[in-house]
Scaffold this motif. Sequence first.
Motif, short mmCIF file in Angstrom:
data_model
loop_
_atom_site.label_atom_id
_atom_site.label_comp_id
_atom_site.label_asym_id
_atom_site.label_seq_id
_atom_site.Cartn_x
_atom_site.Cartn_y
_atom_site.Cartn_z
N PHE A 209 -6.13 -8.19 2.12
CA PHE A 209 -5.27 -7.05 1.82
C PHE A 209 -5.63 -5.86 2.70
O PHE A 209 -6.75 -5.74 3.18
CB PHE A 209 -5.43 -6.59 0.36
CG PHE A 209 -5.19 -7.66 -0.66
CD1 PHE A 209 -3.91 -7.97 -1.07
CD2 PHE A 209 -6.26 -8.33 -1.25
CE1 PHE A 209 -3.68 -8.93 -2.04
CE2 PHE A 209 -6.05 -9.29 -2.22
CZ PHE A 209 -4.76 -9.60 -2.61
N SER A 210 -4.67 -4.94 2.85
CA SER A 210 -4.92 -3.65 3.48
C SER A 210 -3.97 -2.64 2.86
O SER A 210 -2.75 -2.80 2.95
CB SER A 210 -4.70 -3.72 4.99
OG SER A 210 -4.76 -2.43 5.56
N PHE A 211 -4.52 -1.61 2.23
CA PHE A 211 -3.68 -0.62 1.56
C PHE A 211 -3.82 0.79 2.13
O PHE A 211 -3.12 1.70 1.71
CB PHE A 211 -3.98 -0.61 0.05
CG PHE A 211 -3.58 -1.86 -0.66
CD1 PHE A 211 -2.25 -2.11 -0.96
CD2 PHE A 211 -4.52 -2.82 -1.01
CE1 PHE A 211 -1.86 -3.28 -1.60
CE2 PHE A 211 -4.15 -3.99 -1.65
CZ PHE A 211 -2.81 -4.22 -1.94
N SER A 212 -4.72 0.96 3.08
CA SER A 212 -4.92 2.28 3.67
C SER A 212 -3.67 2.78 4.39
O SER A 212 -3.27 3.95 4.26
CB SER A 212 -6.11 2.25 4.64
OG SER A 212 -6.32 3.53 5.20
N GLY A 213 -3.02 1.90 5.14
CA GLY A 213 -1.82 2.28 5.86
C GLY A 213 -0.67 2.63 4.93
O GLY A 213 0.16 3.50 5.24
N LEU A 214 -0.61 1.95 3.80
CA LEU A 214 0.44 2.24 2.81
C LEU A 214 0.27 3.66 2.26
O LEU A 214 1.25 4.39 2.07
CB LEU A 214 0.37 1.21 1.68
CG LEU A 214 1.52 1.21 0.67
CD1 LEU A 214 2.85 0.95 1.36
CD2 LEU A 214 1.27 0.15 -0.41
N LYS A 215 -0.97 4.04 2.04
CA LYS A 215 -1.27 5.41 1.61
C LYS A 215 -0.83 6.42 2.66
O LYS A 215 -0.22 7.45 2.33
CB LYS A 215 -2.77 5.53 1.34
CG LYS A 215 -3.29 6.92 1.06
CD LYS A 215 -4.79 6.96 1.24
CE LYS A 215 -5.17 6.68 2.68
NZ LYS A 215 -6.63 6.62 2.89
N THR A 216 -1.12 6.13 3.92
CA THR A 216 -0.72 7.02 5.02
C THR A 216 0.79 7.11 5.13
O THR A 216 1.35 8.19 5.37
CB THR A 216 -1.32 6.53 6.35
OG1 THR A 216 -2.74 6.46 6.23
CG2 THR A 216 -0.96 7.45 7.49
N PHE A 217 1.48 5.99 4.95
CA PHE A 217 2.94 5.98 5.00
C PHE A 217 3.51 6.88 3.91
O PHE A 217 4.48 7.62 4.13
CB PHE A 217 3.46 4.55 4.83
CG PHE A 217 4.90 4.36 5.17
CD1 PHE A 217 5.29 3.96 6.44
CD2 PHE A 217 5.89 4.59 4.23
CE1 PHE A 217 6.63 3.80 6.77
CE2 PHE A 217 7.24 4.44 4.54
CZ PHE A 217 7.61 4.03 5.81
N ALA A 218 2.90 6.82 2.72
CA ALA A 218 3.35 7.68 1.62
C ALA A 218 3.13 9.16 1.95
O ALA A 218 3.98 10.01 1.67
CB ALA A 218 2.62 7.31 0.33
N ALA A 219 1.98 9.46 2.56
CA ALA A 219 1.67 10.84 2.93
C ALA A 219 2.68 11.37 3.95
O ALA A 219 3.16 12.52 3.85
CB ALA A 219 0.25 10.93 3.48
N ASN A 220 3.02 10.55 4.94
CA ASN A 220 3.98 10.97 5.94
C ASN A 220 5.38 11.13 5.37
O ASN A 220 6.13 12.06 5.73
CB ASN A 220 4.01 9.95 7.09
CG ASN A 220 2.73 9.95 7.91
OD1 ASN A 220 1.99 10.93 7.91
ND2 ASN A 220 2.46 8.84 8.58
#
Length: 336
Positions: A209-220
């Motif tokens: 899994f990788s969820f860090s990018g999903l968090k960044t996408f939400a921030a953007n």
Amino acid sequence: MRILGIETSCDETGIAVYDEQQGLLSHQLYSQAKMHADYGGVVPELASRDHIRKIVPLIERCLADADTDKTQIDGIAYTSGPGLIGALLVGSTVARGLAFAWQKPVIGIHHMEGHLLAPMLEDTQAEFPFVALLVSGGHSLLVEVTAIGEYQLLGESIDDAVGEAFDKTAKIMGLDYPGGPRLAKLAEQGRPGRYKFPRPMTDRPGLDFSFSGLKTFAANTLRDSDQSAQTLADIAYAFQEAAVDTLVIKCKRALKQTGHKRLVIAGGVSANTFLRSQLDKLLTSLGGQVYYPRLEFCTDNGAMIAYAGLQRLKAGQADTNLKVRPRWPLTELEAL
């Protein structure tokens, strides 16, 4: 056999008494969430000190509720890792002290094995073998379970755990701590389809899994939005939908890879109702079954530690010295 279970891995003090014949006799849980909310997250030193204040009164209350005295306790189980080292030391020191004073065997339990076995506290239990999805603020694991202690890691997060991503995204959105459940609640007001978030690492083989990018996408997405109340709800919906879809896709792959028809889900994120509904649909479509702990045993608790301790003490395992392991791979556990 009757076991006293002690859980102090992070910010919740959990105590329980579990009897082999009668099941769970009592459990007590004290959450530090309100204290840590002022800081936006867990402060390790404060967590340790609060465990010190709460642990003995909770043990006394739990024993009283179970109508049990020290002579009726056959063993003590405590969380020895992974977790915050100061918090772990509180539980392990108290457990060792009681074991010495009462002349009882004591066993250190892996926190995630406790979560993995939490569904066994229910009347309907999963038979071995099965696939386990362990999802919390600190872990995202897919594990093939053939017996207690026989675990093969199928996949894990290479960065943020899914619960951590929920909490961090909630903080970015200005939601109070603990953020994950608040984000899930806000998502109930969101509208499907307004935003489309990625499903990370689902376009390639494997079960990590990788969820860090999903968090960044939400921030953007939040930065470029009008940040109205409805927009926040729509972003929460899109984030949760993407995170849950990712977990479901990986679970489907794991079940296909192993050939199993049973899925166990545990850990704090297993309380998420949207995740439960989507996994129910998946296992129904596959002709299988999914197993969960009741909501009060999704988060950290003493009952799961007492149950895991019972299994290992019955098998003749016991500690010979005090030990805690802030980091501890699940696959290093000894099979029963």
